[in-house]
Write an enzyme that holds these catalytic residues in place. Structure first.
Site, short mmCIF file in Angstrom:
data_model
loop_
_atom_site.label_atom_id
_atom_site.label_comp_id
_atom_site.label_asym_id
_atom_site.label_seq_id
_atom_site.Cartn_x
_atom_site.Cartn_y
_atom_site.Cartn_z
N ASP A 120 0.86 -1.19 0.00
CA ASP A 120 0.00 0.00 0.00
C ASP A 120 0.89 1.23 0.00
O ASP A 120 2.00 1.21 0.54
CB ASP A 120 -0.91 0.02 1.23
CG ASP A 120 -2.04 -0.99 1.15
OD1 ASP A 120 -2.43 -1.38 0.04
OD2 ASP A 120 -2.54 -1.39 2.21
N ASP A 138 -7.13 -1.27 -4.52
CA ASP A 138 -8.22 -0.87 -3.60
C ASP A 138 -9.08 0.22 -4.23
O ASP A 138 -10.31 0.22 -4.09
CB ASP A 138 -7.65 -0.37 -2.27
CG ASP A 138 -6.86 -1.41 -1.51
OD1 ASP A 138 -7.14 -2.61 -1.67
OD2 ASP A 138 -5.95 -1.01 -0.76
#
Length: 173
Positions: A120, A138
């Site tokens: 991330d 995401d």
């Protein structure tokens, strides 16, 4: 034996593949140019690139161990794939939104298979008030879910109008 894919199907596969490629390339760039835990301000304090590894689910949500997310991702991918195939070809928005979800899910699944965690790096917020760090996969999943919900609301409105029109015409007979 095999039928030629329609233009609609080709578009859907392009969305899936482009989502996966954008996600994986962005992660490789972050992993190769940043140190784990490093944060770089892009738009002041509002937007940063912050390299973290996420063993949990989307936006850092923890519901179980690593195997849980691997199996849940694989099951979700299979379900989305089969649901996508069941939709009528004229339902472009729900099909494209599911292709976005599928591409994002496959991007994160690839990370879990490759290294057991997800990379991330997109970090938004102000000071200590920050959204959980996330990635392009995401984002594709989130935008895909919102677009899918919007398409279902639009479809329900159309069905309701058709139902009301039918009721009025039957009542007038």
């Amino acid at each position: 034996m095999f039928r030629k894919p329609s233009a609609n199907a080709k578009i859907l596969w392009m969305v899936v593949i482009l989502a996966m490629i954008a996600d994986q390339v962005s992660k490789v760039l972050v992993e190769s140019t940043m140190d784990l835990g490093q944060s770089v301000a892009i738009l002041g304090d509002f937007f940063r690139l912050t390299f973290i590894r996420n063993a949990g689910g989307a936006f850092g949500i923890f519901l179980g161990g690593g195997w849980f997310y691997l199996v849940a991702s694989a099951v979700a991918v299979a379900m989305i794939f089969f649901y996508l195939r069941s939709l009528a070809t004229d339902q472009l928005l729900p099909r494209v939104s599911l292709a976005m979800i599928l591409g994002g899910a496959l991007g994160n699944l690839a990370d879990r298979l490759r290294c057991g965690v997800v990379t991330d790096f997109l970090d938004f917020g102000f000071g200590r008030v920050r959204w959980p760090v996330f990635n392009l996969a995401d984002a594709f999943v989130t935008v895909g879910v919102l677009a899918f919900l919007f398409s279902m609301l639009q479809r329900n409105k159309e069905v309701q109008k058709t139902f009301e029109k039918t009721e009025r015409s039957q009542a007038g007979q």
